[in-house]
Design an enzyme around this catalytic site. Structure first.
Site, mmCIF file in Angstrom:
data_model
loop_
_atom_site.group_PDB
_atom_site.id
_atom_site.type_symbol
_atom_site.label_atom_id
_atom_site.label_comp_id
_atom_site.label_asym_id
_atom_site.label_seq_id
_atom_site.Cartn_x
_atom_site.Cartn_y
_atom_site.Cartn_z
ATOM 1 N N ASP A 99 89.848 -7.614 28.448
ATOM 2 C CA ASP A 99 88.654 -8.409 28.158
ATOM 3 C C ASP A 99 88.602 -8.637 26.651
ATOM 4 O OD1 ASP A 99 86.178 -9.551 27.825
ATOM 5 O OD2 ASP A 99 85.042 -7.926 28.753
ATOM 6 N N GLU A 158 86.960 -9.411 23.810
ATOM 7 C CA GLU A 158 85.659 -9.554 23.158
ATOM 8 C C GLU A 158 85.522 -8.510 22.052
ATOM 9 O OE1 GLU A 158 82.157 -10.555 25.747
ATOM 10 O OE2 GLU A 158 83.415 -9.648 27.298
#
Length: 468
Positions: free
Chosen positions: A303, A305
């Site tokens: 992910d 981020e």
């Protein structure tokens, strides 16, 4: 090939025309040996279902049947006899390439229905050839390797040096798979800072199976250590508690058939999941492999981020890009070929570009979309590897409804993603449980049993009773 010969012929005519005016020039015969390979037919053996040269097979206590096929680059214009052989030497090369130590699958543990076939003059691919895998009850749990290679004794036809590799995982302690053939999957992210993963055990259907079959521990972090100069996987106190208590927290889930996956996330520093160089990706992949194999996890989730800007003067870092994200996932699959590589479609974790000639479908197993969106298959993938929908329980986004679950069940998508069930102050709560029950009924036709207790804290093995 026609264009090549046309060009050679034109060149020859041009030189001949010139030689008619210039005496004493000798035209040597053109050497076309370098083009011989253009007429060679190449043959390969692949998994019939995926079309790839590698696949992971799970064996429990029942026989498993797969299928292979032989593919030619073009038809041979004649009958060609092909032998498919068990190639132990390929296992050594595979282990050396991937830095693994998989044992050879015992020959008596599989049966290939036809190991010698003939392709006709106009055929470019064989029929599916069944291969059956027997239970490995007498063997230790772990991953075994089965390399299959072609042997062809026919002029003009050459077998690929790339074998078909089956990585066979012995799961003898799991009596049954958590999903039946053709059933859909629920891909669940657990925010481990406020939700104990053991709560998955409380979500059991009336038919005795658990509702969740893919569980992401959200999240471990990618960090850079300035003192050692290495990128590494960081575990906060909640993640570290899970590692320290693996046998009490994770093993009970895996013993029930749940795939437990290490979630990876940025941590505001220069290291990120889509900003490592090839060197950085290889080193981080090795670090992750030591964790996954050392503890016993089923794979990774990426992910992209919360990372800062990379230091481009550092050889471990690269500009933030999907190509860097692809590289990391590819290197992780190289280092952990029998484990799952999964991604959340956000940031720059992945794109459609190839890595060293390999499309994403060769190294990414599952991808899920952002809330309210379907997952989009990358190159070489299908909808079956993507999420139909992604639901955020705590904030009430894209929640599952009976009609949407029915559409999902009849679709060609393989997964429904959920996040934040029983977290953010909803531990043991009825509202979230009712949403999960809707999913159980809509997807599997079985209600959830009403749980009697739940685990209120991540860093505790104590339970509390439920009274609704």
């Amino acid at each position: 090939m026609k264009q090549l010969h046309h060009t050679i012929a034109s060149l020859a005519l041009l030189v001949l025309g010139f030689s008619s005016c210039q005496k004493g020039i000798v035209i040597d015969k053109i050497d076309e040996s370098r083009y011989d390979n253009l007429s060679t037919i190449y043959a390969s053996v692949v998994d019939a279902d995926t079309g790839l040269s590698n696949k992971v097979i799970e064996i429990r206590r029942d026989e498993v049947e797969e299928a292979i096929k032989v593919i030619f680059t073009r038809n041979a214009g004649k009958n060609v006899r092909v032998s498919i052989r068990y190639d132990a030497r390929s296992a050594d090369r595979y282990n050396e390439e991937h830095n693994t130590d998989f044992d050879l699958l015992p020959e008596e543990s599989f049966e290939l229905e036809d190991d010698v076939i003939t392709l006709g003059p106009s055929e470019t691919r064989s029929e599916n050839l069944p291969i059956r895998f027997s239970p490995l009850l007498d063997e230790e749990e772990g991953t075994f390797i089965l390399p299959l290679k072609l042997s062809i004794k026919e002029d003009g036809v050459k077998g690929s040096e790339q074998p078909l590799v089956y990585l066979v995982k012995n799961l003898k302690n799991q009596a049954t798979a958590i999903r039946r053939e053709g059933e859909k999957h629920i891909f669940c992210y657990f925010e481990v800072n406020d939700t104990n993963p053991l709560n998955v055990l409380a979500w059991e259907m009336e038919d005795g199976r658990l509702l969740i079959d893919y569980l992401v521990l959200f999240a471990f972090n990618i960090k850079y250590d300035e003192e050692t100069g290495e990128v590494y996987c960081f575990a906060n106190p909640n993640c570290q508690f899970i590692l320290d208590n693996y046998d009490q927290v994770i093993k009970p889930l895996r013993d029930r058939g749940v795939k437990v996956i290490v979630g990876l996330l940025g941590a505001s520093g220069p290291a990120g999941l889509a900003q490592l160089s090839e060197l950085g990706a290889k080193r981080f992949a090795a670090n992750l492999a030591s964790i996954c194999y050392g503890y016993g996890f089923d794979g990774l989730n990426f992910d992209d981020e919360y990372s800062g800007s990379p230091d481009l003067s550092n050889p471990l870092f690269a500009s933030h890009s999907t190509s860097a994200g692809n590289r990391l996932i590819y290197e992780c699959k190289q280092a952990m070929p029998d484990l799952l590589m999964t991604s959340y479609q956000y940031g720059s974790c992945l794109g459609n570009g190839a890595v060293d000639g390999h499309q994403p479908g060769e190294y990414l197993d599952i991808t899920v979309g952002d809330y309210g969106r379907r997952g989009v298959p990358y190159s070489g993938m299908t909808n079956a590897q993507c999420s139909y929908q992604s639901s955020e329980f705590a904030l009430g986004r894209a929640l599952p409804t009976a009609s949407e679950l029915s559409n999902f069940k009849n679709s060609d998508y393989g997964y429904w993603m959920i996040f934040s069930a029983w977290c953010s102050g909803n531990q043991g709560g009825k509202t979230h449980f009712d949403r999960l029950n809707t999913m159980a009924q809509g997807i599997y036709g079985s209600s959830l049993k009403k749980p009697e207790y739940y685990w209120p804290e991540t860093r505790s093995l104590e339970t509390l009773p439920i009274s609704w």
